[in-house]
Design an enzyme around this catalytic site. Structure first.
Site, PDB file in Angstrom:
ATOM      1  N   HIS A 185       0.828  -1.204   0.000  1.00  0.00           N
ATOM      2  CA  HIS A 185       0.000   0.000   0.000  1.00  0.00           C
ATOM      3  C   HIS A 185       0.870   1.267   0.000  1.00  0.00           C
ATOM      4  O   HIS A 185       0.658   2.173  -0.812  1.00  0.00           O
ATOM      5  CB  HIS A 185      -0.901  -0.045   1.237  1.00  0.00           C
ATOM      6  CG  HIS A 185      -1.730   1.173   1.461  1.00  0.00           C
ATOM      7  ND1 HIS A 185      -3.071   1.222   1.160  1.00  0.00           N
ATOM      8  CD2 HIS A 185      -1.428   2.389   1.992  1.00  0.00           C
ATOM      9  CE1 HIS A 185      -3.550   2.420   1.474  1.00  0.00           C
ATOM     10  NE2 HIS A 185      -2.573   3.145   1.989  1.00  0.00           N
ATOM     11  N   GLU A 186       1.848   1.314   0.883  1.00  0.00           N
ATOM     12  CA  GLU A 186       2.682   2.521   0.962  1.00  0.00           C
ATOM     13  C   GLU A 186       3.498   2.715  -0.305  1.00  0.00           C
ATOM     14  O   GLU A 186       3.687   3.836  -0.770  1.00  0.00           O
ATOM     15  CB  GLU A 186       3.596   2.470   2.196  1.00  0.00           C
ATOM     16  CG  GLU A 186       2.882   2.379   3.525  1.00  0.00           C
ATOM     17  CD  GLU A 186       1.844   3.460   3.760  1.00  0.00           C
ATOM     18  OE1 GLU A 186       1.921   4.527   3.117  1.00  0.00           O
ATOM     19  OE2 GLU A 186       0.931   3.234   4.575  1.00  0.00           O
ATOM     20  N   HIS A 224       1.517   4.547  -2.864  1.00  0.00           N
ATOM     21  CA  HIS A 224       1.615   6.011  -2.748  1.00  0.00           C
ATOM     22  C   HIS A 224       2.941   6.496  -3.330  1.00  0.00           C
ATOM     23  O   HIS A 224       2.999   7.493  -4.041  1.00  0.00           O
ATOM     24  CB  HIS A 224       1.543   6.452  -1.279  1.00  0.00           C
ATOM     25  CG  HIS A 224       0.209   6.275  -0.631  1.00  0.00           C
ATOM     26  ND1 HIS A 224      -0.974   6.666  -1.217  1.00  0.00           N
ATOM     27  CD2 HIS A 224      -0.125   5.768   0.593  1.00  0.00           C
ATOM     28  CE1 HIS A 224      -1.977   6.410  -0.381  1.00  0.00           C
ATOM     29  NE2 HIS A 224      -1.487   5.850   0.707  1.00  0.00           N
TER      30      HIS A 224
END
Ligand SMILES: [Zn+2]
Length: 300
Positions: free
Chosen positions: A217-218, A221
């Protein structure tokens, strides 16, 4: 179990919001005065369900509009120059293991995390290769990487725009991880990277969040993706056409959840939602395109 509230920084982009109780409304405002000096960069975070949260700076709609204009301008200039986004991207990974009395994550766990990333991004054309594993014994940084972000990253960050610095530490307040966007690299290259809770790596102790998908997920980004619930049901959402609009973060794995009247059920299986690791399984074609374009615009 519900995810805790998501803070939107007003004015200054990066802020530690005040502690937000679990089950609070999904969107709350943080005062610009609460901006921590450490965090003048744009970043986004993932948090655990049912926890109190120091959420990090989800960009507000105005900031997203500004970021998207810059992005489109850059893509336009690349097109004029005859440059196309690459079909395949290779990311060099610098594992930055910061530890104290605990947290010295073994190589085998880091290898599993790398494997999780490679599987998650295989259909996106993004691959990850180990550049180095750096181990730093610093109990202060380990126990509060949020508060020590600037010192830690200024001391440790390695490589250029295409190098992923993947920090592990003991994040507090229910925070699983946070990341910077590609567009932040030019102005603040030393802060570029992702920071995740060391127990979120595969086999860690954070039940439901211990399969390595906080990392997935990170890194999303870091490659330029917003949350699937960005802007809720209105506006430009996450600037990706094929992720249905979603009012708020999903928690657990609520199959069939549908919070907006726009077509499509909520994208709870998307890596850019807040579901349990086991529930997160995909990026969309639109997200894949956006990642390659973000790479071309900001990391190439
Ligand atoms: Zn996030």
């Amino acid at each position: 179990m519900k995810r805790a509230g998501i803070a939107t920084a007003v004015g200054m982009l990066a802020a530690f919001s005040a502690y937000v109780p679990a089950n609070a409304p999904a969107i709350v405002s943080a005062q610009a005065a609460e901006c921590a000096p450490e965090s003048g960069h744009l970043a986004q975070a993932r948090v655990r369900a049912g926890s109190h949260v120091t959420e990090r700076n989800q960009p507000n709609a105005a900031k997203v509009t500004e970021m998207e204009k810059d992005f489109r301008d850059r893509l336009g200039r690349l097109a004029v120059a005859g440059k196309k986004p690459a079909a395949a991207i290779t990311v060099r990974v610098h594992f930055q293991v910061v530890y104290g009395s605990a947290g010295n994550v073994p190589d085998a766990t880091l290898a599993k995390q790398l494997d999780v990333l490679n599987k998650a991004y295989a259909s996106s054309g993004v691959s990850f290769t180990l550049a180095e594993t750096k181990r730093t014994n610093n109990a202060t940084w380990f126990s509060d990487p949020q508060a020590n972000e600037s010192k830690m990253k200024n001391a440790l960050r390695a490589g250029g725009a295409q190098d992923l610095n993947f920090y592990t530490g003991n994040l507090a307040g229910g925070l699983l991880g946070w990341a910077t966007f590609p567009s932040s690299y030019r102005s603040q290259p030393k802060l570029d990277g992702v920071v995740v809770h060391y127990q979120s790596l595969p086999g860690g102790t954070l039940t439901n969040y211990n399969e390595g998908d906080t990392g997935t997920h990170e890194v999303g980004h870091w490659l330029g993706l917003y949350h699937t619930f960005q802007d809720g049901c209105s506006g430009q959402g996450d600037a990706v056409a094929d992720t249905p609009a979603e009012q708020s973060p999903a928690s657990g794995c609520p199959t069939g959840r549908d919070t907006c009247t726009a077509p499509g059920v909520d994208p709870i299986h998307n890596f850019m939602d807040y579901s349990y690791d086991a529930c997160m399984t995909e990026f969309t074609t639109g997200q894949n395109t956006r990642m390659s374009e973000q790479w071309a615009a900001y990391r190439n």
